[in-house]
Design a protein around this motif. Structure first.
Motif, mmCIF file in Angstrom:
data_model
loop_
_atom_site.group_PDB
_atom_site.id
_atom_site.type_symbol
_atom_site.label_atom_id
_atom_site.label_comp_id
_atom_site.label_asym_id
_atom_site.label_seq_id
_atom_site.Cartn_x
_atom_site.Cartn_y
_atom_site.Cartn_z
ATOM 1 N N ALA A 116 0.834 -1.209 0.000
ATOM 2 C CA ALA A 116 0.000 0.000 0.000
ATOM 3 C C ALA A 116 0.869 1.259 0.000
ATOM 4 O O ALA A 116 0.581 2.233 -0.712
ATOM 5 N N TYR A 117 1.923 1.230 0.783
ATOM 6 C CA TYR A 117 2.852 2.368 0.855
ATOM 7 C C TYR A 117 3.509 2.602 -0.503
ATOM 8 O O TYR A 117 3.544 3.721 -1.007
ATOM 9 N N GLN A 118 4.015 1.536 -1.098
ATOM 10 C CA GLN A 118 4.664 1.643 -2.405
ATOM 11 C C GLN A 118 3.691 2.126 -3.471
ATOM 12 O O GLN A 118 4.065 2.896 -4.346
ATOM 13 N N ALA A 119 2.460 1.657 -3.424
ATOM 14 C CA ALA A 119 1.449 2.089 -4.396
ATOM 15 C C ALA A 119 1.241 3.601 -4.297
ATOM 16 O O ALA A 119 1.147 4.292 -5.319
ATOM 17 N N LEU A 120 1.180 4.110 -3.074
ATOM 18 C CA LEU A 120 1.026 5.553 -2.883
ATOM 19 C C LEU A 120 2.228 6.299 -3.449
ATOM 20 O O LEU A 120 2.081 7.319 -4.126
ATOM 21 N N MET A 121 3.413 5.789 -3.182
ATOM 22 C CA MET A 121 4.625 6.435 -3.698
ATOM 23 C C MET A 121 4.636 6.430 -5.221
ATOM 24 O O MET A 121 4.937 7.443 -5.854
ATOM 25 N N LYS A 122 4.304 5.317 -5.813
ATOM 26 C CA LYS A 122 4.305 5.215 -7.280
ATOM 27 C C LYS A 122 3.262 6.142 -7.897
ATOM 28 O O LYS A 122 3.509 6.740 -8.945
ATOM 29 N N ARG A 123 2.102 6.266 -7.254
ATOM 30 C CA ARG A 123 1.069 7.171 -7.764
ATOM 31 C C ARG A 123 1.533 8.622 -7.728
ATOM 32 O O ARG A 123 1.114 9.427 -8.559
ATOM 33 N N ASN A 124 2.378 8.945 -6.789
ATOM 34 C CA ASN A 124 2.815 10.320 -6.620
ATOM 35 C C ASN A 124 4.155 10.626 -7.276
ATOM 36 O O ASN A 124 4.542 11.787 -7.356
ATOM 37 N N GLU A 125 4.824 9.603 -7.703
ATOM 38 C CA GLU A 125 6.106 9.811 -8.367
ATOM 39 C C GLU A 125 5.835 10.325 -9.776
ATOM 40 O O GLU A 125 5.217 9.649 -10.583
ATOM 41 N N LYS A 126 6.272 11.529 -10.021
ATOM 42 C CA LYS A 126 6.043 12.106 -11.345
ATOM 43 C C LYS A 126 6.962 11.420 -12.348
ATOM 44 O O LYS A 126 8.068 11.013 -12.029
ATOM 45 N N SER A 127 6.454 11.313 -13.542
ATOM 46 C CA SER A 127 7.324 10.811 -14.597
ATOM 47 C C SER A 127 8.511 11.764 -14.684
ATOM 48 O O SER A 127 8.342 12.985 -14.689
ATOM 49 N N ILE A 128 9.690 11.226 -14.726
ATOM 50 C CA ILE A 128 10.888 12.059 -14.748
ATOM 51 C C ILE A 128 10.861 13.006 -15.949
ATOM 52 O O ILE A 128 11.265 14.153 -15.865
ATOM 53 N N ASP A 129 10.325 12.541 -17.055
ATOM 54 C CA ASP A 129 10.236 13.393 -18.237
ATOM 55 C C ASP A 129 9.246 14.538 -18.050
ATOM 56 O O ASP A 129 9.367 15.573 -18.690
ATOM 57 N N GLU A 130 8.257 14.344 -17.200
ATOM 58 C CA GLU A 130 7.232 15.365 -16.971
ATOM 59 C C GLU A 130 7.548 16.285 -15.802
ATOM 60 O O GLU A 130 6.850 17.273 -15.605
ATOM 61 N N GLU A 131 8.558 15.976 -15.047
ATOM 62 C CA GLU A 131 8.884 16.765 -13.854
ATOM 63 C C GLU A 131 9.167 18.211 -14.240
ATOM 64 O O GLU A 131 10.064 18.485 -15.024
ATOM 65 N N ARG A 132 8.385 19.117 -13.694
ATOM 66 C CA ARG A 132 8.628 20.545 -13.880
ATOM 67 C C ARG A 132 9.341 21.045 -12.625
ATOM 68 O O ARG A 132 8.713 21.342 -11.628
ATOM 69 N N VAL A 133 10.608 21.101 -12.733
ATOM 70 C CA VAL A 133 11.426 21.495 -11.590
ATOM 71 C C VAL A 133 11.511 23.009 -11.576
ATOM 72 O O VAL A 133 12.124 23.608 -12.441
ATOM 73 N N ARG A 134 10.852 23.608 -10.586
ATOM 74 C CA ARG A 134 10.843 25.064 -10.483
ATOM 75 C C ARG A 134 11.632 25.547 -9.268
ATOM 76 O O ARG A 134 12.328 26.534 -9.326
ATOM 77 N N ALA A 135 11.453 24.852 -8.161
ATOM 78 C CA ALA A 135 12.098 25.263 -6.909
ATOM 79 C C ALA A 135 12.997 24.132 -6.435
ATOM 80 O O ALA A 135 12.523 23.046 -6.118
ATOM 81 N N VAL A 136 14.295 24.390 -6.427
ATOM 82 C CA VAL A 136 15.281 23.383 -6.036
ATOM 83 C C VAL A 136 16.201 23.987 -4.975
ATOM 84 O O VAL A 136 16.686 25.098 -5.139
ATOM 85 N N PRO A 137 16.437 23.258 -3.891
ATOM 86 C CA PRO A 137 17.367 23.784 -2.882
ATOM 87 C C PRO A 137 18.783 23.873 -3.450
ATOM 88 O O PRO A 137 19.233 22.973 -4.156
ATOM 89 N N ARG A 138 19.462 24.942 -3.130
ATOM 90 C CA ARG A 138 20.823 25.145 -3.644
ATOM 91 C C ARG A 138 21.804 24.104 -3.124
ATOM 92 O O ARG A 138 22.815 23.838 -3.758
ATOM 93 N N ASP A 139 21.487 23.510 -1.970
ATOM 94 C CA ASP A 139 22.419 22.545 -1.379
ATOM 95 C C ASP A 139 21.997 21.091 -1.595
ATOM 96 O O ASP A 139 22.504 20.196 -0.921
ATOM 97 N N LEU A 140 21.091 20.850 -2.543
ATOM 98 C CA LEU A 140 20.665 19.471 -2.830
ATOM 99 C C LEU A 140 21.859 18.653 -3.310
ATOM 100 O O LEU A 140 22.588 19.064 -4.221
ATOM 101 N N ASP A 141 22.077 17.503 -2.713
ATOM 102 C CA ASP A 141 23.150 16.597 -3.133
ATOM 103 C C ASP A 141 22.742 15.960 -4.458
ATOM 104 O O ASP A 141 21.708 15.301 -4.548
ATOM 105 N N LEU A 142 23.548 16.152 -5.480
ATOM 106 C CA LEU A 142 23.234 15.661 -6.822
ATOM 107 C C LEU A 142 23.872 14.310 -7.132
ATOM 108 O O LEU A 142 23.764 13.819 -8.247
ATOM 109 N N THR A 143 24.509 13.702 -6.147
ATOM 110 C CA THR A 143 25.184 12.420 -6.349
ATOM 111 C C THR A 143 24.285 11.357 -6.974
ATOM 112 O O THR A 143 24.709 10.681 -7.926
ATOM 113 N N PRO A 144 23.043 11.176 -6.490
ATOM 114 C CA PRO A 144 22.201 10.130 -7.101
ATOM 115 C C PRO A 144 21.982 10.328 -8.604
ATOM 116 O O PRO A 144 22.054 9.371 -9.373
#
Length: 162
Positions: A116-144
């Protein structure tokens, strides 16, 4: 709070109660921020002191008539992953796998269905291609994103943080 006071339950065996103590202890050590767009739903600051959870992700899920907070499980995942990357210098994929299993066990220890938890996460995970990144923290670790060679997302994150 003293370190010994955080370990309220004691067991040398696999224990849901001890894992619940761990989840609480991890939450005490960082700040959680829900104000940004975070691809893959959550991430962490370069110094590991802040866990960022995507601003669009619901903060709770309904489970068996209860409202269950999601942040403790995501925080557990992100702190374990970041620690393995920084302290042991593991590749992101290896750190992520261990963190995902820890997150799963924390969810189960809380009496919540992993499915159930994973289903909720998958429903809310935006398609990476559709992600509209507007607000990003300046100190976000980009390693992943670098380790996954996810250059389109990495490029959008760098531009939005700039």
């Amino acid at each position: 709070m003293k370190l010994q006071d955080e370990a309220r339950h004691k067991s040398e065996d696999v224990s849901n109660s001890v894992l619940a103590d761990v989840v609480l202890a991890l939450q005490r050590r960082i700040e959680v921020n829900h104000q940004f767009d975070i691809p893959y739903l959550a991430g962490y600051s370069k110094d590991g002191r802040t866990v960022y959870i995507d601003r669009h992700l619901p903060r709770t899920m309904a489970w068996q008539g209860q409202s269950v907070k999601l942040a403790p499980f995501l925080v557990t995942h992100e702190i374990v992953e970041k620690s393995l990357l920084d302290q042991l210098r593991l590749h992101y994929l290896h750190a992520h796998q261990i963190a995902l299993r820890t997150e799963r066990d924390a969810v189960r220890a809380a009496g919540v269905s992993w499915r159930a938890y994973q289903a909720l996460m998958k429903r809310n995970e935006k398609s990476i291609d559709e992600e509209r990144v507007r607000a990003v923290p300046r100190d976000l670790d980009l390693t992943p994103y670098r380790d996954l060679e996810d250059f389109p997302v990495l490029d959008r994150l760098v531009k939005a943080a700039g």
